[in-house]
Each structure stands twice: as C-alpha cells, then as structure tokens.
Design an enzyme around this catalytic site. Structure first.
Site, short mmCIF file in Angstrom:
data_model
loop_
_atom_site.label_atom_id
_atom_site.label_comp_id
_atom_site.label_asym_id
_atom_site.label_seq_id
_atom_site.Cartn_x
_atom_site.Cartn_y
_atom_site.Cartn_z
N SER A 43 6.03 4.63 3.01
CA SER A 43 6.23 4.12 4.38
C SER A 43 5.36 4.84 5.38
O SER A 43 4.91 4.24 6.36
CB SER A 43 7.71 4.20 4.77
OG SER A 43 8.19 5.52 4.69
N GLU A 44 5.11 6.13 5.18
CA GLU A 44 4.09 6.84 5.96
C GLU A 44 3.49 7.98 5.15
O GLU A 44 4.12 8.47 4.20
CB GLU A 44 4.66 7.44 7.26
CG GLU A 44 4.80 6.46 8.41
CD GLU A 44 6.25 6.09 8.65
OE1 GLU A 44 6.51 5.41 9.65
OE2 GLU A 44 7.11 6.47 7.84
N SER A 45 2.30 8.37 5.56
CA SER A 45 1.64 9.56 5.03
C SER A 45 1.12 10.37 6.21
O SER A 45 0.77 9.82 7.26
CB SER A 45 0.50 9.19 4.09
OG SER A 45 0.98 8.54 2.93
N HIS A 72 9.94 11.80 8.63
CA HIS A 72 10.05 12.26 7.24
C HIS A 72 8.73 12.82 6.74
O HIS A 72 8.72 13.80 5.97
CB HIS A 72 10.58 11.14 6.33
CG HIS A 72 9.56 10.20 5.78
ND1 HIS A 72 9.12 9.09 6.47
CD2 HIS A 72 8.89 10.20 4.60
CE1 HIS A 72 8.22 8.46 5.73
NE2 HIS A 72 8.07 9.10 4.59
#
Length: 278
Positions: A43-45, A72
């Site tokens: 979902s994100e990096s 996160h």
C-alpha cells in the site's frame, strides 16, 4: 540500493501492513521510486535520504501515486533504522512537515512512536456526506448515532465514518470506482476510516484506499492519528488518553496500533514492525 521488506503494526510476520523501505534513496528520482513502489505492490513504500544533520528526508509512494504521508511505512522505516544503527530519537522531514520519532525495545521487539503534525477536524456538507455513504454502501441507520461523520487531518485528510456494530463493519463493502472519484474530487489522498467503537478506548477499523490503487489497508498509521484528532475534537475521552485500534483481521492480516492523544498538538502513534526475508 537495497529494498527492505517490512510489515508494520505487528510482531507476527503474517500480520500487519507491508511496506517497502529504502534507507538510501539518494540515487533515485521520482519515476524510479514510483516504479519500485508499483512493482512491490504494497500500500505504501518509504524512500529515505540522510541529511547532513543526521535526520532524513522521506517520500512515500503507493502503487499508483506518491502520497504525502504514510504512518505504517514511517514506523517500518524507523524500525529498520533502529535495527541497522541502534535505537533512539529520529527526525523525518516529510511533505507534510517534520515527524519526530522515538525507537526503543519493548518485550524483546523494536517499536517506534511517531508524533504527527497537528490535527484539524472539519464537517462535511450534507451533499458530500450523502455521496460518501452511497460510495461506502452504508445506510444512515447503520451509523453510530453517538458519533458524527467528520473529516480529520493528521498528515492526510481521512473521513471518519463510525458504524453502529461490529457486524456492520465485518460485512462492509464499497464501490471502488465511485469512492475513488469522490476522494479525488475532495482531495482526500489517503484512506477512509470506517470504524466501530468496541469499548471506551478501543476501536476496530477498516480503511479502503482507492487513491493508492489498494482495495483495503491492513494498518493505517495516518488514519489512526486522524482518529486521535477526531476523538479529541468530539470530546469523547478524558485527556491525555491512550487508545487501541485493531485493524486488518478482516483481511487475514491482524494489526494493532496504539494512539496517545494529548490535550494539544500532534498525536502519537506506536507500533512494532517485522523485517520480512523476501
């Protein structure tokens, strides 16, 4: 350039929310960061570049776009730095402002606590609220009558939608394209926080994430911080307060986030992260 794989807000590698972490992204441009995030599909990096003073510039990419802030991936990156260089305080310079962090060991696991930027809470017009409920496939009588639907900011704007029961939350589904269009129109670049109050200081949450090209997020630190600002605004808790948020178990990836809500200022969000060998 090494890409690390972490799952955040859990001590179990099968739980939490996965994030890619690049501790030295100094050689990467925006298109390369986006390509890595797209390939990873998390979902994100987070992509970090160390500054001369020892702090870090941080950028966040979802599979389909750059996002302004991600909780996160911030926790994952902080735990990765602590494991590489030792625990202690950190400072991340993000597109939404400075994010102070602390990293420490608790019960044998490395944990991180971020402090969000200051919060803002706003009302929705009746028209936008109605369209939001339509996109979420929720009826007005399925909402918690004791808590309002508002939009809250702690780095990203998150609509906060309290539902009336755990059963409603468990059966929650939504119209991806309709919600994506509404969120783009309103400038909501992260998730919608659909939540149920389990007890006074405990909440269960689900977070659709159409702007990032992700159907649902397993643990959303920025939404947790926004929830903290929301709870402070609606005067639901005696402050300072510590709140637990459970998320992700509907997806088979249970996560736990801890929020500390002071009387003023940014919201603290705490959690562990586990490195994955992929």
């Amino acid at each position: 350039m090494e890409i690390l794989h972490y799952t955040a807000f859990t001590t179990d590698p099968t739980g939490g929310n996965r994030a890619g972490v690049v501790l030295d992204a100094s050689t990467l441009d925006s298109s390369q960061m986006q390509a890595i995030a797209t390939r990873l599909g998390y979902s994100e990096s987070a992509f970090l570049t160390r500054r001369e003073d020892g702090s870090y510039n941080v950028r966040y990419f979802a599979p389909s776009t750059e996002v302004q802030f991600c909780g996160h991936a911030t926790i994952a990156a902080a735990v990765a730095l602590a494991q590489a260089f030792g625990t202690g305080p950190l400072m991340f310079h993000t597109p939404v402002g400075e994010i102070p962090l602390d990293t420490f060991v608790h019960d044998g696991a490395v944990r991180a606590t971020l402090t969000s930027v200051d919060t803002q809470v706003a009302e929705l017009s009746a028209e936008v609220r109605g369209r939001l409920l339509t996109a979420l496939r929720l009826r007005a009588d399925e909402l918690d009558p004791a808590l309002p639907v508002l939009v809250s900011f702690a780095g990203n704007w998150h609509p906060i939608v309290p539902v009336a029961s755990a059963e409603i939350l468990a059966s929650f589904d939504y119209d991806f394209d309709l919600l994506a269009a509404l969120m783009a129109e309103q400038g909501w670049g992260a998730t919608v926080n659909v939540m149920f109050r389990l007890t006074g200081n405990s909440f269960e949450s689900r977070n659709p994430f159409p702007p990032g090209g992700v159907r649902e997020d397993a643990a959303t630190g920025s939404a947790a911080a926004s929830l903290g600002g929301y709870l402070r605004q609606v005067d639901e808790l005696e402050l300072p307060a510590v709140v637990s948020v459970l998320q992700g178990h509907h997806m088979g990836s249970p996560s736990q986030l801890q929020i500390t809500i002071p009387e003023t200022g940014g919201i603290q969000v705490s959690g562990s992260a586990v490195r994955l060998e992929i």
